[in-house]
Design a protein around this motif. Structure first.
Motif: not given
Length: 461
Positions: A78-88
């Motif tokens: 249940g961690l989908r809302d806490r995911v962050v992605h790298n800036a390109t």
């Protein structure tokens, strides 16, 4: 009642214990699960540090997002809302005192088309012509056990490989290209050469595969990777978790095994997953460990350093996320990530945070490893002044050495793993090894390996 033990509380061991816990719940069988970890915390090389508003990772800074096991685990927890992605942004190679952009449309510095090859500022016209031989020369005797360096030089020429590809690949896989096999690094390159007659053409024909990975290729969590570790521990109610408890030996007994754990005596088990570095597996097996097999495993070292500044992130080049040092200059570090640019969540107020890497392949590593913190920070500051023109006093300094703990897949690695697993099947049934020392570096591969070993052990119960 069956008792299954996981030894090692890094991401592999946690994934194994979590999956065993799921399977036991689904089967509604009365199965005990114990996780044993020598350190007083879980997570192994995944360790998030918080200081003065900065979020810093002592080990890996992110997870490759494409692995199926990663998405599955994130959803389960249940961690989908806490995911962050790298800036390109642009990645650079630092060479001859300058930052050179790694051309777009490359994979580990290998061009996906002729245009990308010609755009390189690192390779001479002669070197580019040599690389074009890849389109003409098709006959070869390479296999996936061949050194990737020999394979790439045969078709792309020495200059492109040494100046643009080797710094990137060696940085990722912690070894020289002549000590790494195609099978343990980029096996698809051989497939492309065989199918398309050209490495470059093969990458181009599969462009969508790589371009779809280029944006949001990596993921972390809003509070760092320890968010994942903490949630996994929370989800394993009913699993006995022993922290600060070193497993000292594993002995075969009638009907199962005895695991001696410091401070807890002997634990009787029906099977176990050893999610440990190869040297620790060797220690557990003691005199029974096949010497020639374990001697084939090799490991590298790395020292990383974070420097945080009371300066805006805009002090950095506006279009980049970091550089790899390709040599021939006064900069000593092997790479530098502009962390506050690549991972905005690590510096919520927009202050500058950078991370420098020093690897044991660096000719100055022995000297570096003997330095105290003050000397290391001074070295890092010199590197930043030389490469980025940054000469400010840092407000936060974090140094993390990982000495002899970075698995390095040398030419005999795959054969050694096969021999070890055969030995365990014959001598220690229901004992499995898992993790980066054996089946693939990277968090995604470790998660998948831990889950797979859990399913195998549970099936054989």
């Amino acid at each position: 009642m069956k008792h299954l033990i996981v030894i090692g509380g890094g991401i592999t061991g946690l994934s194994a214990a979590h999956r065993l816990h799921q399977l036991a719940g689904e089967s509604q069988e009365d199965i005990r699960i114990t996780l044993v970890e020598a350190e007083k915390r879980l997570g192994g090389k995944l360790c998030t540090l918080h200081e003065d508003g900065f979020i810093m990772e002592a080990g890996a800074d992110s997870i490759v997002a494409r692995h199926e096991a990663v998405g599955m685990l994130v959803e389960e927890l249940g961690l989908r809302d806490r995911v962050v992605h790298n800036a390109t942004g642009i990645s650079y190679l630092y060479r001859d005192g300058e930052l050179h952009a790694i051309p777009a449309d490359t994979v580990f510095g290998i061009p996906m088309d002729e245009e990308s090859l010609m755009a390189s500022t690192l390779v001479s016209e002669e070197g580019k012509r040599a690389a074009l031989k890849d389109f003409e020369e098709t006959e070869h005797g390479f296999t996936k056990d061949s050194p990737i360096g020999s394979f790439l030089r045969a078709f792309l020429g020495d200059e492109l490989v040494e100046r643009q590809v080797a710094p990137v690949l060696s940085g990722v896989y912690s070894g020289s290209l002549d000590s790494l096999t195609l099978g343990s690094t980029l096996p698809y390159l051989l497939d492309y050469k065989n199918e398309y007659g050209s490495i470059i053409r093969g990458l181009g024909e599969n462009r969508e595969t790589f371009q779809s990975r280029s944006n949001k290729k990596f993921l972390s969590f809003d509070g760092g990777l320890s968010v994942l570790i903490d949630r996994m521990e929370e989800e394993m109610a009913g699993v006995r978790i022993l922290k600060g408890a070193k497993a000292e030996s594993l002995e075969k007994r009638e009907g199962g095994y005895a695991v001696t754990v410091k401070g807890h005596g002997e634990l009787q088990a029906d099977g176990a997953i050893l999610a440990l570095p190869d040297s620790q597996v060797r220690g557990l097996l003691g005199r029974e460990a096949p010497r020639e097999v374990f001697d084939a495993f090799t490991n590298a070292s790395i020292l990383t350093m974070y420097l945080g500044y009371d300066l805006p992130d805009s002090e950095l080049p506006t279009d980049g996320t970091g550089f790899i040092n390709a040599g021939n200059g006064r900069v000593v570090c092997d790479a530098c990530t502009w962390t506050s640019r690549k991972w905005p969540h690590t510096s919520p107020d927009g202050r500058l945070l950078v991370r420098l890497f020093y690897k044991n392949s660096n000719p100055k590593f022995q000297e570096i490893a003997s330095m105290d913190k003050e000397e290391l920070v001074a070295l890092a500051r010199l590197d930043l002044k030389e490469s980025l023109g940054l000469d400010a006093e840092p407000s936060v300094m974090e140094v993390t050495p990982w000495l002899g703990l970075m698995p390095k897949y040398s030419l005999g690695h795959r054969a050694a793993v096969e021999q070890l697993e055969q030995f365990l099947d014959e001598t220690y049934p229901d004992i499995h090894v898992a993790g980066a020392s054996f089946h693939g570096v990277g968090i995604g591969l470790c998660i998948a390996d831990g889950r797979e070993k859990a399913e195998r052990l549970f099936k054989a119960r």
